[in-house]
Scaffold this motif. Structure first.
Motif, PDB file in Angstrom:
ATOM      1  N   ARG A 198      -8.751  -3.702  -0.162  1.00 12.38           N
ATOM      2  CA  ARG A 198      -7.436  -3.682  -0.814  1.00 12.38           C
ATOM      3  C   ARG A 198      -6.767  -5.053  -0.732  1.00 12.38           C
ATOM      4  N   MET A 217       2.206   1.904  -3.365  1.00 17.39           N
ATOM      5  CA  MET A 217       1.159   2.367  -4.280  1.00 17.39           C
ATOM      6  C   MET A 217       0.670   3.773  -3.928  1.00 17.39           C
ATOM      7  N   GLY A 218       1.297   4.391  -2.940  1.00 15.46           N
ATOM      8  CA  GLY A 218       0.905   5.741  -2.546  1.00 15.46           C
ATOM      9  C   GLY A 218      -0.284   5.791  -1.617  1.00 15.46           C
ATOM     10  N   GLU A 219      -0.595   4.669  -0.964  1.00 15.75           N
ATOM     11  CA  GLU A 219      -1.713   4.603  -0.022  1.00 15.75           C
ATOM     12  C   GLU A 219      -1.237   4.082   1.327  1.00 15.75           C
ATOM     13  N   PRO A 220      -0.344   4.780   1.994  1.00 19.54           N
ATOM     14  CA  PRO A 220       0.151   4.276   3.279  1.00 19.54           C
ATOM     15  C   PRO A 220      -1.003   4.096   4.262  1.00 19.54           C
ATOM     16  N   PRO A 221      -0.978   3.012   5.051  1.00 22.85           N
ATOM     17  CA  PRO A 221      -2.065   2.772   6.006  1.00 22.85           C
ATOM     18  C   PRO A 221      -2.243   3.940   6.966  1.00 22.85           C
ATOM     19  N   VAL A 222      -3.473   4.357   7.133  1.00 19.42           N
ATOM     20  CA  VAL A 222      -3.801   5.436   8.064  1.00 19.42           C
ATOM     21  C   VAL A 222      -4.190   4.814   9.399  1.00 19.42           C
ATOM     22  N   LEU A 228       0.827  -1.204   0.000  1.00 21.13           N
ATOM     23  CA  LEU A 228       0.000   0.000   0.000  1.00 21.13           C
ATOM     24  C   LEU A 228       0.866   1.260   0.000  1.00 21.13           C
ATOM     25  N   GLU A 229       1.946   1.231   0.762  1.00 26.28           N
ATOM     26  CA  GLU A 229       2.860   2.379   0.778  1.00 26.28           C
ATOM     27  C   GLU A 229       3.472   2.596  -0.596  1.00 26.28           C
ATOM     28  N   SER A 278     -11.410  -4.017   8.039  1.00 25.13           N
ATOM     29  CA  SER A 278      -9.983  -3.729   7.987  1.00 25.13           C
ATOM     30  C   SER A 278      -9.301  -4.463   9.123  1.00 25.13           C
TER      31      SER A 278
END
Length: 309
Positions: free
Chosen positions: A235, A222-227, A219-220, A283
């Motif tokens: 995902r 892909m530009g979607e770091p876990p929030v 995810l990181e 999640s």
């Protein structure tokens, strides 16, 4: 400063955590990629080459721990070690190479240590009820904790290396619908009566282990770091479908996925999706804490005194 180091000798990797004995702050962690559970029956003996590689890796991790101030050391053997037929020979090899004895723990103790370790994660200490899944190469640990009371602490032989070797013929090819269904059916048969339905309504669902960490790395990348450490199940399902449609070479090109995990990731992701189905989770909350941190709690006490009861 005085620090303690705990090494976890797992089926797919060997990890160390170094913790300050006074404030229990983590001072460092490091992983060596050594696969103990090869494409053989789990109970088969570890080869001399595998033993030597693992002992050398443990030695390097202990040296790293010393640079962080560790003066006390514990080395734990979990699923692959306790199942192999020559575990005592391996224990002797580890001690001869490193000077530190190898303690081999049972499945239940491993589950309790994993749960206790997650419980110490600063990100989740405020939550009263947690259900933690620690997915390794050889086993899956499932723990449910209400406050400090264990409602569930079990270890199952459902690790990703084991599933890959047992159902996916080593994990080199495309994983078709039939292969996926075979793993899913097996997982559901083992876990459906163990994990409470809709557990996500009553517990914070936490994921620990290399598969969850690999999802976060992807995810990181892909530009979607876990929030807030959240790994969305949507995902995970998308990544499962993508990886299952590729052979091993194709999987190794997926951003963020460690190359040494590309063979076992389809089985791991199928497992995560089954866990989401069983719990109703939308999640997973990622934790890098686990068996090592649970062992620190046990050794330093008093919060760990309940683990072996």
């Amino acid at each position: 400063m005085s620090a303690i180091a705990v090494v976890d000798v797992g089926s797919n990797s060997i990890k160390v955590a170094i913790v300050d004995e006074q404030d229990r702050r983590e001072l460092g962690r490091l992983t060596e990629s050594v696969r103990l559970q090869q494409d053989v029956n789990p109970g088969d003996p570890l080869s001399a080459e595998t033993q030597a590689a693992a002992a050398a890796a443990i030695g390097r991790l202990l040296d790293f721990a010393r640079t962080k101030g560790a003066t006390r050391f514990t080395v734990l053997g979990t699923s692959a070690v306790r199942e192999c037929s020559n575990r005592q020979v391996f224990a002797e090899t580890v001690r001869a190479v490193t000077g530190v004895p190898l303690t081999i723990v049972s499945g239940e103790v491993e589950a309790r240590l994993a749960g206790s370790g997650v419980r110490t994660d600063p990100a989740y200490q405020a939550y009263a009820n947690i259900m933690a899944f620690d997915l390794g190469g050889g086993s899956l640990e499932v723990t449910a904790i209400r406050g400090q009371h264990y409602v569930l602490a079990r270890s199952f032989p459902l690790g990703s290396v084991r599933m890959t070797n047992g159902y996916l013929r080593g994990g080199a090819g495309v994983v078709d619908e039939l292969d996926q269904a075979s793993i899913r059916t097996h997982l559901m048969g083992v876990l459906q009566t163990i994990i409470p339905a809709n557990a996500a309504e009553n517990y914070l669902i936490i994921g620990a282990g290399g598969a969850f960490a690999a999802v976060a790395l992807h995810l990181e990348a892909m530009g979607e770091p876990p929030v807030g450490g959240r790994l969305p199940v949507l995902r995970i399902r998308e990544l499962r479908d993508r990886m299952c449609a590729l052979d091993l070479d194709g999987r190794r090109k997926i951003p963020g996925i460690p190359a040494d995990r590309a063979d076992i990731m389809p089985a791991a992701l199928i497992t995560l999706c089954v866990l989401a189905d069983l719990t109703g989770a939308e999640s997973f909350h990622l934790s890098h804490y686990g068996v090592r941190h649970g062992m620190v709690e046990l050794l330093l006490g008093p919060s760990g005194e309940h683990l072996l009861t």
